[in-house]
Design a protein around this motif. Structure first.
Motif, PDB file in Angstrom:
ATOM      1  N   HIS A   1       1.856  14.063  -3.416  1.00 33.55           N
ATOM      2  CA  HIS A   1       2.357  12.812  -2.854  1.00 33.55           C
ATOM      3  C   HIS A   1       3.837  13.014  -2.502  1.00 33.55           C
ATOM      4  O   HIS A   1       4.572  13.638  -3.273  1.00 33.55           O
TER       5      HIS A   1
ATOM      6  N   PRO B   1       2.366   0.852   6.023  1.00 28.32           N
ATOM      7  CA  PRO B   1       2.301   1.927   5.032  1.00 28.32           C
ATOM      8  C   PRO B   1       3.389   2.981   5.246  1.00 28.32           C
ATOM      9  O   PRO B   1       3.787   3.242   6.389  1.00 28.32           O
ATOM     10  N   PHE B   2       3.848   3.549   4.169  1.00 31.83           N
ATOM     11  CA  PHE B   2       4.765   4.697   4.207  1.00 31.83           C
ATOM     12  C   PHE B   2       5.946   4.486   5.150  1.00 31.83           C
ATOM     13  O   PHE B   2       6.120   5.224   6.121  1.00 31.83           O
TER      14      PHE B   2
ATOM     15  N   ASN C   1      -3.850   3.405   2.536  1.00 34.41           N
ATOM     16  CA  ASN C   1      -3.714   3.587   1.091  1.00 34.41           C
ATOM     17  C   ASN C   1      -5.009   3.217   0.378  1.00 34.41           C
ATOM     18  O   ASN C   1      -5.833   2.478   0.928  1.00 34.41           O
TER      19      ASN C   1
ATOM     20  N   GLY D   1      -2.700   7.477   1.031  1.00 35.25           N
ATOM     21  CA  GLY D   1      -1.786   7.430  -0.105  1.00 35.25           C
ATOM     22  C   GLY D   1      -2.371   6.562  -1.207  1.00 35.25           C
ATOM     23  O   GLY D   1      -3.561   6.216  -1.180  1.00 35.25           O
ATOM     24  N   GLU D   2      -1.498   6.200  -2.143  1.00 31.88           N
ATOM     25  CA  GLU D   2      -1.985   5.495  -3.334  1.00 31.88           C
ATOM     26  C   GLU D   2      -1.896   3.976  -3.191  1.00 31.88           C
ATOM     27  O   GLU D   2      -2.914   3.270  -3.211  1.00 31.88           O
ATOM     28  N   ALA D   3      -0.689   3.497  -3.008  1.00 36.40           N
ATOM     29  CA  ALA D   3      -0.462   2.043  -2.977  1.00 36.40           C
ATOM     30  C   ALA D   3       0.882   1.767  -2.329  1.00 36.40           C
ATOM     31  O   ALA D   3       1.781   2.601  -2.393  1.00 36.40           O
ATOM     32  N   PRO D   4       1.043   0.600  -1.727  1.00 36.41           N
ATOM     33  CA  PRO D   4       2.343   0.278  -1.124  1.00 36.41           C
ATOM     34  C   PRO D   4       3.435   0.180  -2.189  1.00 36.41           C
ATOM     35  O   PRO D   4       3.181  -0.221  -3.323  1.00 36.41           O
ATOM     36  N   GLY D   5       4.653   0.550  -1.787  1.00 39.13           N
ATOM     37  CA  GLY D   5       5.831   0.318  -2.621  1.00 39.13           C
ATOM     38  C   GLY D   5       6.578  -0.903  -2.105  1.00 39.13           C
ATOM     39  O   GLY D   5       6.048  -1.670  -1.285  1.00 39.13           O
TER      40      GLY D   5
ATOM     41  N   GLU E   1       7.119  -1.054   1.755  1.00 35.40           N
ATOM     42  CA  GLU E   1       5.850  -1.289   2.458  1.00 35.40           C
ATOM     43  C   GLU E   1       5.419  -2.742   2.273  1.00 35.40           C
ATOM     44  O   GLU E   1       4.953  -3.395   3.213  1.00 35.40           O
TER      45      GLU E   1
ATOM     46  N   SER F   1       9.512   7.779   0.794  1.00 34.56           N
ATOM     47  CA  SER F   1       8.320   8.646   0.806  1.00 34.56           C
ATOM     48  C   SER F   1       7.759   8.742   2.222  1.00 34.56           C
ATOM     49  O   SER F   1       7.280   9.797   2.645  1.00 34.56           O
TER      50      SER F   1
HETATM   51  N1  URA Z   1       3.412   5.405  -1.493  1.00 31.95           N
HETATM   52  C1  URA Z   1       2.109   5.285  -1.143  1.00 31.95           C
HETATM   53  O1  URA Z   1       1.217   5.859  -1.786  1.00 31.95           O
HETATM   54  N2  URA Z   1       1.824   4.529  -0.084  1.00 31.95           N
HETATM   55  C2  URA Z   1       2.739   3.915   0.660  1.00 31.95           C
HETATM   56  O2  URA Z   1       2.373   3.251   1.628  1.00 31.95           O
HETATM   57  C3  URA Z   1       4.083   4.071   0.280  1.00 31.95           C
HETATM   58  C4  URA Z   1       4.400   4.813  -0.791  1.00 31.95           C
END
Ligand code: URA
Length: 199
Positions: free
Chosen positions: A168, A67-68, A94, A54-58, A61, A72
């Motif tokens: 995503h 992660p995730f 991520n 994925g891209e980045a933690p929200g 997370e 999402s």
């Molecule tokens: N979106 C992401 O790209 N990664 C995560 O870990 C959570 C949401």
């Protein structure tokens, strides 16, 4: 008598995931380290054939250090299960490991600081396939600048990994019309996985 090698052996991963995690959670290489609650290193099967990126933690997370795990993530779990993967079977990570403020896109220097962790994870897990979630993850990994439409729907070979790009899950939550093409992508990904990782 077995002994720890004194030097890294060429072609062998130098470290294991726990060792890398211990170092990564102390990382202070970029500004995001000042704002984070937790480094979201990644988790899953250390021998997974499929690595989901994925891209980045929200916010969820960041709070849990996993992660995730937010909305999402719940959708990602369903998508994976729909094609027969339990999330524990795959590895999930991520592009960047710390949450950007207001969930903005990661900046180029943040990606540059963080990529070595992911590269090391890929080296250690050595998956056959990557599932790249969204345009930012796909463009970053593949080192290109293309629309999602131009990347999805096929297997892209990159550095020995067979990559499939799809939407995503956060984008699917915003626009449910993209669920069908995502479903097609992951079915195609599963069929390819069964060829490259036969049981
Ligand atoms: N979106 C992401 O790209 N990664 C995560 O870990 C959570 C949401």
């Amino acid at each position: 008598m077995s002994q720890e090698p004194l030097f890294d052996i060429p072609g062998e991963p130098a470290r294991d995931l726990d060792t890398v995690r211990k170092i990564a959670i102390e990382c202070r290489k970029c500004r995001l380290s000042e704002m984070r609650q937790n480094v979201v290193f990644g988790e899953g099967n250390p021998h997974a054939g499929l690595f989901v990126i994925g891209e980045a933690p929200g916010a969820d997370e960041d709070a849990q250090g996993r992660p995730f795990v937010g909305r999402s993530g719940q959708l990602l779990d369903k998508i994976l299960l729909a094609v027969g993967f339990d999330r524990k079977e795959v590895y999930i990570g991520n592009i960047i490991k710390c949450r950007p403020p207001e969930n903005r896109n990661p900046l180029a220097d943040e990606i540059e600081c963080c990529m070595p962790w992911l590269e090391e994870q890929l080296d250690i897990v050595a998956p056959k396939m990557l599932l790249l979630l969204g345009r930012v993850a796909a463009n970053t990994i593949l080192g290109i600048s293309l629309s999602l439409a131009a990347m999805r729907g096929r297997v892209i070979r990159w550095k020995g990994f067979d990559c499939v790009v799809t939407y995503h899950p956060a984008a699917l939550l915003r626009n449910p019309n993209w669920k069908r093409p995502c479903w097609e992508d992951v079915q195609m990904m599963r069929a390819h996985y069964d060829k490259v990782c036969p049981k």
